[in-house]
Enzyme design. Structure first.
Site, PDB file in Angstrom:
ATOM      1  N   ALA A   1      -2.252   8.326  10.264  1.00  0.00           N
ATOM      2  CA  ALA A   1      -3.106   8.932   9.226  1.00  0.00           C
ATOM      3  C   ALA A   1      -3.703  10.237   9.736  1.00  0.00           C
ATOM      4  O   ALA A   1      -4.080  10.349  10.903  1.00  0.00           O
ATOM      5  CB  ALA A   1      -4.214   7.961   8.845  1.00  0.00           C
TER       6      ALA A   1
ATOM      7  N   GLU B   1       2.480  -3.222   3.705  1.00  0.00           N
ATOM      8  CA  GLU B   1       1.170  -3.892   3.848  1.00  0.00           C
ATOM      9  C   GLU B   1       0.190  -3.059   3.046  1.00  0.00           C
ATOM     10  O   GLU B   1      -0.239  -1.999   3.498  1.00  0.00           O
ATOM     11  CB  GLU B   1       0.751  -3.954   5.325  1.00  0.00           C
ATOM     12  CG  GLU B   1       1.693  -4.739   6.218  1.00  0.00           C
ATOM     13  CD  GLU B   1       1.550  -6.243   6.052  1.00  0.00           C
ATOM     14  OE1 GLU B   1       0.636  -6.687   5.319  1.00  0.00           O
ATOM     15  OE2 GLU B   1       2.354  -6.973   6.642  1.00  0.00           O
TER      16      GLU B   1
ATOM     17  N   CYS C   1      -8.392  -4.058   4.634  1.00  0.00           N
ATOM     18  CA  CYS C   1      -7.644  -4.612   3.503  1.00  0.00           C
ATOM     19  C   CYS C   1      -7.998  -6.084   3.304  1.00  0.00           C
ATOM     20  O   CYS C   1      -7.881  -6.620   2.213  1.00  0.00           O
ATOM     21  CB  CYS C   1      -6.153  -4.466   3.751  1.00  0.00           C
ATOM     22  SG  CYS C   1      -5.677  -5.152   5.337  1.00  0.00           S
TER      23      CYS C   1
END
Ligand code: NAD
Length: 484
Positions: free
Chosen positions: A183, A257, A291
């Protein structure tokens, strides 16, 4: 004393074919500390040419790497495991600086992320196969497993180390080469991890890293290259869908995911202290930016006031601050966009009738901080019921019957994890069966573990990371018919 980060030791370049190099044209982008807004470093801003160099390197390295022995691959992973552990303080301080999580949590992530490498070092030497006979007895059927081939790995910012090792570990174990794009908000931890793999003896070209401020350009080149055979992505469902469409063009294996919307259910017979303890872990790990974070708390009407009051007390006692400072328990959110989203979700819930028991605002001063917040009487039509909050906000709603709460819990497009608190084995098993999720926590607020197959159903993803089946994502079956 918290370890201090020495900026001169940070890796900031691309890593292609075993060499550190600048981006073509020398482009760079800044990486910010979300607690202070300080620029920590400028990192190479890879573009399309760099993306092509990286995937070509991975393509060239695949044949030889695919022939490496399981023991060689296992030993590289084992060395990387020990090196990651030996670098715990350094990796944790980089992670805290670029991502914001408190140092204690960052050290926990290093331990968890390292375990993934040890786990897959053990799996590398256990890649299986099978043998059987055709139904008419005329041929032997020999089944072997082979590496899928060059993999595209794309990771999110919330667990900068562990999301990398969860993918690199099994890919190395299976004999796949990789192009890796961390990221853009947290590239420094990943670059430090890649340096460790080089030191552990991973051959040149096996792992190639391109940092970039333009993810769609770099990843798009990889997806359309015809060289990559697999995509493994962790991130939002929205981006996952884009990558699945791109994967279709080259019929690439896909592991996804994606996002979650976890229900946290407290049944009438639950031990309330235990449920509050589980709630603190399921909600507050990583400031709620996980998450697996509990997103919707459904509490039986007979316990709801007691649970809400105790949870609000525990949340209000947390120390919010710069994660690098001793005693900090809750760091900042990652960026302004995340903070704005949390503020607007809370405002929406309150406008629809929710009550704020603690928090509900951002503290004074710099940094993307939000106070640990408990909302109760949250109506079902509040926006946060159908949106990942990704922040330190617990939203509580009362329910009356088990059938009702199962229906409410499943009333979402996501299906990553669900938590249930009960003292009854029968009820625990019923919820384990009836919740439409990939993972269930019974009387626990944490489910992640290298030995467990992590992953979701519905729009939370495809495939599993970790556990005995984790390596399968990086292997193809081949069947050979042998006459006689
Ligand atoms: P994101 O989808 O915005 O970004 C994830 C990664 O994809 C980043 O590396 C980003 O640069 C890249 N990306 C963004 N746009 C892209 C594009 N068009 N093409 C290719 N790559 C692109 O997600 P995020 O904000 O970094 O992470 C938060 C999300 O990740 C949440 O939804 C969270 O639930 C999810 N997540 C899931 C898991 C899991 O295991 N299921 C784990 C952690 C995070």
């Amino acid at each position: 004393m918290s370890p201090t980060l020495d900026p001169t030791t940070l890796r900031t370049e691309l890593y292609i074919d075993g060499a550190w190099r600048s981006a073509t044209g020398g482009a760079i982008f800044p990486v910010e500390n979300p607690a202070t807004h300080e620029v920590l470093a400028h990192v190479a801003d890879g573009g399309p040419e760099d993306a092509i160099l990286a995937i070509e390197a991975a393509g060239r390295a695949q044949a030889e790497w695919g022939r490496s022995t399981p023991r060689q691959r296992a030993e590289i992973l084992r060395r990387a495991y020990y090196l990651v552990l030996a670098n715990t303080d350094r990796l944790a301080s980089i992670m805290t600086a670029e991502m914001g999580k408190p140092l204690a949590e960052a050290r926990g992530e290093v331990a968890y992320g390292a375990e993934m490498l040890l786990w897959f070092s053990e799996e590398a030497v256990r890649i299986g196969g099978d043998q059987t006979t055709s139904v008419d007895g005329s041929t032997r059927i020999m089944i072997t497993q082979e590496p899928v081939g060059p993999c595209v790995l794309v990771t999110p910012w919330n667990f900068p180390l562990a999301m990398g090792t969860r993918k690199i570990g099994p890919a190395v174990a299976a004999g796949c080469t990789m192009v890796f794009k961390p990221a853009e908000l947290t590239p420094l931890t990943s670059l430090a991890l890649v340096e460790i793999f080089k030191e552990a003896g991973l051959p040149d070209g096996v792992l190639n890293v391109v940092t970039t401020s333009s993810p769609s350009t770099v990843v798009g080149r990889w997806m359309s290259s015809g060289i990559a055979r697999k995509i493994s992505f962790t991130g939002s469902t929205q981006v996952g869908k884009i990558l699945l469409r791109q994967a279709a063009d080259n019929v690439m294996r896909s592991s996804m995911e994606l996002g979650g919307n976890a229900p946290f259910i407290v049944l009438a017979d639950a031990d309330v202290e235990r449920a509050v303890d589980g709630a603190m872990k399921a909600k507050m790990r990583n400031m709620g930016e996980a998450c697996t974070a509990a997103n919707r708390f459904f509490v039986h009407r007979t316990l709801v006031d007691q649970f809400a009051e105790k949870l609000a007390k525990s949340m209000s006692e947390l120390t919010v601050g710069n994660g690098a400072e001793a005693g900090t328990e809750v760091g900042p959110l990652i960026e302004q966009k995340g903070l704005d989203k949390v503020e607007s979700l809370v405002a929406d819930a309150v406008a629809r009738g929710a009550r704020v028991l603690t928090g509900g605002s951002r503290p004074e001063g710099p940094g993307y901080f939000y106070k640990p917040t408990v909302l109760t009487d949250v109506p079902l039509d509040a926006e946060l019921m159908s949106t990942e909050i990704f922040g330190p906000v617990a939203a509580i709603t009362a329910f009356d019957s088990e059938d009702e709460v199962i229906r409410l819990a499943n009333d979402t497009d996501w299906g990553l994890v669900g938590y249930v608190f009960t003292e009854s084995l029968d009820k625990a098993l019923r919820f384990s069966k009836d919740l439409e999720v990939g993972m269930v926590g019974v009387n626990t607020g944490i489910v992640s573990n290298p030995a467990a197959p992590f992953g979701g159903i519905k729009q939370s993803g495809l495939g599993r990371e970790g556990g005995k089946i984790g390596i399968e994502e990086y292997l193809e079956y081949k069947y050979t018919a042998v006459a006689g």
